[in-house]
Each structure stands twice: as C-alpha cells, then as structure tokens.
Design a protein around this motif. Structure first.
Motif, PDB file in Angstrom:
ATOM      1  N   ARG A 239      28.704  51.443  29.239  1.00 44.14           N
ATOM      2  CA  ARG A 239      28.333  52.710  28.589  1.00 44.14           C
ATOM      3  C   ARG A 239      29.146  52.942  27.319  1.00 44.14           C
ATOM      4  N   GLU A 240      30.417  52.615  27.370  1.00 49.50           N
ATOM      5  CA  GLU A 240      31.272  52.822  26.194  1.00 49.50           C
ATOM      6  C   GLU A 240      30.881  51.874  25.060  1.00 49.50           C
ATOM      7  N   SER A 241      30.482  50.650  25.374  1.00 44.78           N
ATOM      8  CA  SER A 241      30.038  49.720  24.340  1.00 44.78           C
ATOM      9  C   SER A 241      28.749  50.201  23.680  1.00 44.78           C
ATOM     10  N   VAL A 242      27.818  50.720  24.478  1.00 42.99           N
ATOM     11  CA  VAL A 242      26.578  51.260  23.920  1.00 42.99           C
ATOM     12  C   VAL A 242      26.883  52.455  23.019  1.00 42.99           C
ATOM     13  N   THR A 243      27.792  53.311  23.450  1.00 45.53           N
ATOM     14  CA  THR A 243      28.182  54.459  22.628  1.00 45.53           C
ATOM     15  C   THR A 243      28.766  54.003  21.298  1.00 45.53           C
ATOM     16  N   ALA A 244      29.624  52.984  21.332  1.00 45.02           N
ATOM     17  CA  ALA A 244      30.230  52.473  20.102  1.00 45.02           C
ATOM     18  C   ALA A 244      29.164  51.925  19.162  1.00 45.02           C
ATOM     19  N   LEU A 245      28.153  51.262  19.707  1.00 44.14           N
ATOM     20  CA  LEU A 245      27.057  50.740  18.881  1.00 44.14           C
ATOM     21  C   LEU A 245      26.291  51.876  18.217  1.00 44.14           C
ATOM     22  N   HIS A 246      25.918  52.882  19.000  1.00 46.45           N
ATOM     23  CA  HIS A 246      25.171  54.005  18.435  1.00 46.45           C
ATOM     24  C   HIS A 246      25.996  54.755  17.385  1.00 46.45           C
ATOM     25  N   GLU A 247      27.277  54.911  17.627  1.00 49.50           N
ATOM     26  CA  GLU A 247      28.121  55.619  16.660  1.00 49.50           C
ATOM     27  C   GLU A 247      28.239  54.842  15.359  1.00 49.50           C
ATOM     28  N   ALA A 248      28.292  53.516  15.437  1.00 50.74           N
ATOM     29  CA  ALA A 248      28.419  52.709  14.221  1.00 50.74           C
ATOM     30  C   ALA A 248      27.195  52.851  13.321  1.00 50.74           C
ATOM     31  N   PHE A 249      26.018  53.075  13.926  1.00 52.16           N
ATOM     32  CA  PHE A 249      24.775  53.210  13.167  1.00 52.16           C
ATOM     33  C   PHE A 249      24.318  54.668  13.054  1.00 52.16           C
ATOM     34  N   ALA A 250      25.205  55.600  13.353  1.00 51.12           N
ATOM     35  CA  ALA A 250      24.800  57.011  13.423  1.00 51.12           C
ATOM     36  C   ALA A 250      24.247  57.532  12.104  1.00 51.12           C
ATOM     37  N   HIS A 251      24.675  56.966  10.985  1.00 50.86           N
ATOM     38  CA  HIS A 251      24.225  57.456   9.682  1.00 50.86           C
ATOM     39  C   HIS A 251      22.868  56.896   9.286  1.00 50.86           C
ATOM     40  N   VAL A 252      22.344  55.953  10.049  1.00 48.87           N
ATOM     41  CA  VAL A 252      21.044  55.352   9.740  1.00 48.87           C
ATOM     42  C   VAL A 252      19.965  56.197  10.425  1.00 48.87           C
ATOM     43  N   PRO A 253      18.999  56.716   9.675  1.00 52.83           N
ATOM     44  CA  PRO A 253      18.064  57.709  10.230  1.00 52.83           C
ATOM     45  C   PRO A 253      17.228  57.215  11.405  1.00 52.83           C
ATOM     46  N   ASP A 254      16.780  55.968  11.400  1.00 50.43           N
ATOM     47  CA  ASP A 254      15.834  55.500  12.413  1.00 50.43           C
ATOM     48  C   ASP A 254      16.245  54.104  12.866  1.00 50.43           C
ATOM     49  N   VAL A 255      16.803  54.022  14.085  1.00 53.94           N
ATOM     50  CA  VAL A 255      17.293  52.740  14.607  1.00 53.94           C
ATOM     51  C   VAL A 255      16.813  52.567  16.041  1.00 53.94           C
ATOM     52  N   LEU A 256      16.338  51.367  16.368  1.00 50.82           N
ATOM     53  CA  LEU A 256      16.076  50.980  17.747  1.00 50.82           C
ATOM     54  C   LEU A 256      17.039  49.850  18.084  1.00 50.82           C
ATOM     55  N   HIS A 257      17.982  50.126  18.971  1.00 52.02           N
ATOM     56  CA  HIS A 257      18.905  49.093  19.436  1.00 52.02           C
ATOM     57  C   HIS A 257      18.286  48.422  20.665  1.00 52.02           C
ATOM     58  N   ALA A 258      17.815  47.189  20.501  1.00 50.83           N
ATOM     59  CA  ALA A 258      17.124  46.476  21.576  1.00 50.83           C
ATOM     60  C   ALA A 258      18.069  45.439  22.184  1.00 50.83           C
ATOM     61  N   PHE A 259      18.433  45.628  23.433  1.00 54.13           N
ATOM     62  CA  PHE A 259      19.336  44.699  24.113  1.00 54.13           C
ATOM     63  C   PHE A 259      18.634  43.371  24.374  1.00 54.13           C
ATOM     64  N   ALA A 260      19.299  42.263  24.056  1.00 56.36           N
ATOM     65  CA  ALA A 260      18.734  40.926  24.274  1.00 56.36           C
ATOM     66  C   ALA A 260      18.827  40.570  25.756  1.00 56.36           C
ATOM     67  N   VAL A 261      17.682  40.587  26.436  1.00 56.56           N
ATOM     68  CA  VAL A 261      17.660  40.404  27.896  1.00 56.56           C
ATOM     69  C   VAL A 261      18.320  39.097  28.319  1.00 56.56           C
ATOM     70  N   LYS A 262      18.165  38.037  27.517  1.00 55.15           N
ATOM     71  CA  LYS A 262      18.722  36.748  27.915  1.00 55.15           C
ATOM     72  C   LYS A 262      20.220  36.814  28.162  1.00 55.15           C
ATOM     73  N   ALA A 263      20.893  37.789  27.563  1.00 52.53           N
ATOM     74  CA  ALA A 263      22.335  37.899  27.751  1.00 52.53           C
ATOM     75  C   ALA A 263      22.712  38.346  29.153  1.00 52.53           C
TER      76      ALA A 263
END
Length: 441
Positions: A35-59
């Motif tokens: 959860r904390e890693s996902v939060t860090a990802l969203h915060e890093a892109f917070a200034h970008v108006p429209d983002v879809l962060h798609a997790f790579a299932v193979k990982a």
C-alpha cells in the motif's frame, strides 16, 4: 524490508506451521508495504492530470495481491489470456486493463475489443487483425507499440528497445516511420502510442530517452494527420530495483524528475499517461524463506542445501550476476543467527549442479533446521515458480503488523503432491496404451 519485520514474520510463520518441516519453503508479502509503494507512485505523479497506473501482472500473478492493488487504486497490465483472466478475477474493470503481448491471437484481440479492454498492437500486422475484428462501438482504447531503438541496458534479455528487439515497430528501420504515420491516418480510432525500453539493468536516462522519442512521435502523428488524434501515451516498462540493501532507489519521484528534465512536455497534461510498473512496486515488499535440510563440504567449501532454489529463484540461479539476492541466516525459530560468518554456498533442492542461489556468501554458519531468507523477492520469484523436478508450488502468505503482533493471511495454498500428480496427467495414465482409436478411424 527491516530485519525486525522479517524476524517477526518468521517467528509467527514457524509458530503457525506455515514454514517448517511440513512446508519447507514459503513466500511472504508485506500488505502495508505494498500500500505504501502504491501511495508513493501516485504521489510522484500527482501533478499529472490524467494517469492510469497499470500494475504488470507478470510481476506477481496472484489474485489476492491483484485485488489488494485494485483496492489501492491501480489498473492492470496483462500480457496473456491467463493474465487477463487473473485481472478480471481480481476485480479490475475492463476499462482499467491494458493488454500487451507480441503474439496476441485473434481470440485474445476479439475478447479485449468486446469487453472494452485497452489493447496495444505490437505490429502493423496486428493492426490489420484489429481492423477485421473491431466491433462497432467498441469502447477499447487501441494503441500501437513502437520500438524507439535507443539501445540496451546492462541485462540484454531485459532490454526491449534494442535494434533487434522482438517488440514493437522498429522506428529507425527503413520506411517504418512512414508506415506508422499512414497507419494512424487510416485509423482515426487509433489513439494511443506505447513504448517500453526496459526496467532492470536500464538507467533512468536511457528509459527517458526512449519515452521522449514516443512523445515526439505523437506530435509528429498529429501534425501528419491534421487533427488531435493521439490522446494517451503508455510509458511501458518499470524501474530497476536495488537488490543490494533495503534502500529504495531509484524512487518514483526521481523517475518523474528525469522524464521531466529530458522531455518537459511529456507530463504536462496534454496526454493521458499510462504506466506499467511491476517489480518496483512489489520486489521489496516480499521475501522467501526456506529450511536448511543438510550441510556438507565439497572441495573445502561449505554448502547449505535448502528448499529454495531455481524453482523459486530461476533468474538468480541462471544469471547470478544480473539477479543477485541478499540472503540472511536465521535459527529454526526465526531469530537471526549471530555466530561468526563463514563463506558458504546456499544451494537449492533441484537435481542439477547449478542450483545455487548464493556462492561463497559470508553468513553465520548454517546448520540443519536453520532458515534462510531470500530478500526482495516479492516480484517474479515465488509467484512464478518453475516446475522442474515436479516440486510443489510453495505457499504464499500476506502479513500485517497490528497492535504489536504479526498476522498472516493465505494468498496461495501450498500445492499438494496429489495436485502435482493430477496436473501431470494422471487421469490419462493409460491413454498411450489404450487411448487411441482403431486404425483408420
């Protein structure tokens, strides 16, 4: 992951019996860490108006982990029919799934276009299939993957923007760029561009150079077709992970900064941005633990034979320099061993000589019944086991620390030997003796 957290999990796991004599190898996922890693990802892109962060299932193709990521606000990137089924089973809406693969069948393409799953065509030939299969009113966003051909990183097998990569349309090949422009001109519904430079072994400047090529191509396409056609850019690939210690580097913030420095308009909001991170979200939020079964000496070298080998760490065994793992030594109760370190091999249970996860590693002297921990294995390790020697797939468990205690929850039940036999065709045991029809039938 901090040592005290690992020790707490080991002590609980051995007490609960999910790790030990009956289950000599197991994987563990840090729920709060994810959860904390996902939060860090969203915060890093917070200034970008429209983002879809798609997790790579193979990982990490485990439905409970995918459900956790969906609840945390992630989308999902899939690369096979199985991964797409896992994403749907985990509860991802079709509109938040992106299908990538260099060898999509017509059935895969038709399913995606019917369900409204986004699709990145890997070639111009695949676009021809989409032309034939795309139903009227399809809600799927369709893109084209291009290869910016900016070169490779330090791991050739992980570099996807080399001159001869099997992925995407190679932009620098003679006539390729012109064919790409024409492909967009003929298809007003083709609105996305996708590129993937690589992740592990690739530097941030290399990744950024490839994505800058993608951005400039989008502007070139719009100018060529005479309209605003490209509405989104899929920034495929992920970040390299530091496997040498617990430090997270590079960070998502550093990645965004390098992208911005290299191509300032890339994240300015003109395009929706899609990301496809996998390893960088999960690797440091998981570890593998295994029992030491025997200790021996060979040629003057001490060898600890454990139950964690290539079946859970195939990349490390076959490419140890590219995929090293940290190993720590623990007693049977999970407590760290504190005896003086000695060089020793940490080997796995598979029946080939190279099944070694650590060579001459300085560790406290391991003995029978001890535990070894392979750190940073939350992605691509226990979640994608190798079936060599018909070893059962290990159990995977999530953990949370609450109110001073560690709680475990099942993610994947350990495979039984009976299930191994069933999977290996036992219901057809006599088929090659009596299962054929009569001659000429």
């Amino acid at each position: 992951m901090r040592q005290e957290k690992v020790v707490s999990v080991l002590r609980q796991a051995t007490a609960d019996g999910v790790l030990g004599r009956e289950h000599p190898v197991a994987g563990f996922i840090d729920v709060q860490g994810v959860r904390e890693s996902v939060t860090a990802l969203h915060e890093a892109f917070a200034h970008v108006p429209d983002v879809l962060h798609a997790f790579a299932v193979k990982a990490c193709p485990l439905v409970p982990v995918l459900r956790l990521l969906a609840e945390a606000g992630m989308g999902c990137e899939t690369a096979s029919p199985g991964e797409t089924r896992l994403a749907l089973a985990a509860g991802f809406a079709p509109g938040r799934i992106v299908l990538d693969s260099p060898a999509k069948t017509r059935a895969e393409i038709q399913e995606a276009l019917t369900l409204g799953i986004a699709l990145n065509a890997d070639s111009l030939a695949e676009l021809d299939r989409v032309d034939a299969l795309r139903p009227p009113g399809s809600r799927s966003v369709v893109g084209l993957r291009v290869n910016p051909q900016v070169g490779g990183g330090t791991i050739a097998a992980m570099s996807t923007a080399t001159p001869h990569s099997k992925f995407g349309v190679a932009l620098d090949d003679p006539g390729a760029r012109e064919r790409v422009l024409e492909a967009f001109l003929r298809r007003p519904w083709l609105t996305r561009l996708h590129a993937h430079v690589g992740s592990q072994g690739c530097s941030l400047p290399l990744i950024a150079r490839g994505l800058a090529v993608l951005h400039r191509l989008a502007e070139e396409i719009d100018a060529y077709v005479g309209r605003r056609q490209i509405t989104s850019l899929d920034l495929g690939g992920g970040l390299p992970v530091n496997f040498s210690d617990d430090t997270v580097m590079p960070t998502f913030e550093e990645y965004v900064q390098v992208l911005t420095d290299t191509e300032p308009a890339l994240l300015d909001g003109r395009y929706q941005i899609v990301t496809e991170f996998g390893r960088s979200l999960l690797a440091k939020n998981g570890f593998t633990a295994a029992v030491v079964e025997y200790v021996k000496h060979s040629g003057g070298r001490r060898i600890a034979l454990t139950h964690a080998g290539a079946q859970v760490a195939v990349r490390t065994v076959f490419m140890p320099d590219a995929w090293p793992v940290r190993v720590t030594a623990h007693g049977p109760d999970g407590r760290p061993k504190t005896t003086p370190p000695v060089p020793q091999d940490v080997a796995g249970p598979l029946c080939f000589a190279g099944d070694v996860v650590a060579h001459e590693r300085l560790l406290p002297e391991l003995t029978e019944g001890d535990l070894v921990v392979l750190h940073d294995t939350g992605a691509y390790y226990f979640s994608a086991p190798w079936a060599y020697n018909s070893l059962p797939r290990p159990g995977v468990h999530g953990f949370l620390h609450r109110e001073g205690r560690t709680e475990l929850a099942p993610v994947r039940t350990p495979q039984t030997l009976e299930e191994v036999v069933d999977e290996s065709g036992s219901s057809h045991a006599t088929a090659l003796l009596s299962g054929f029809g009569s001659p000429g039938s």
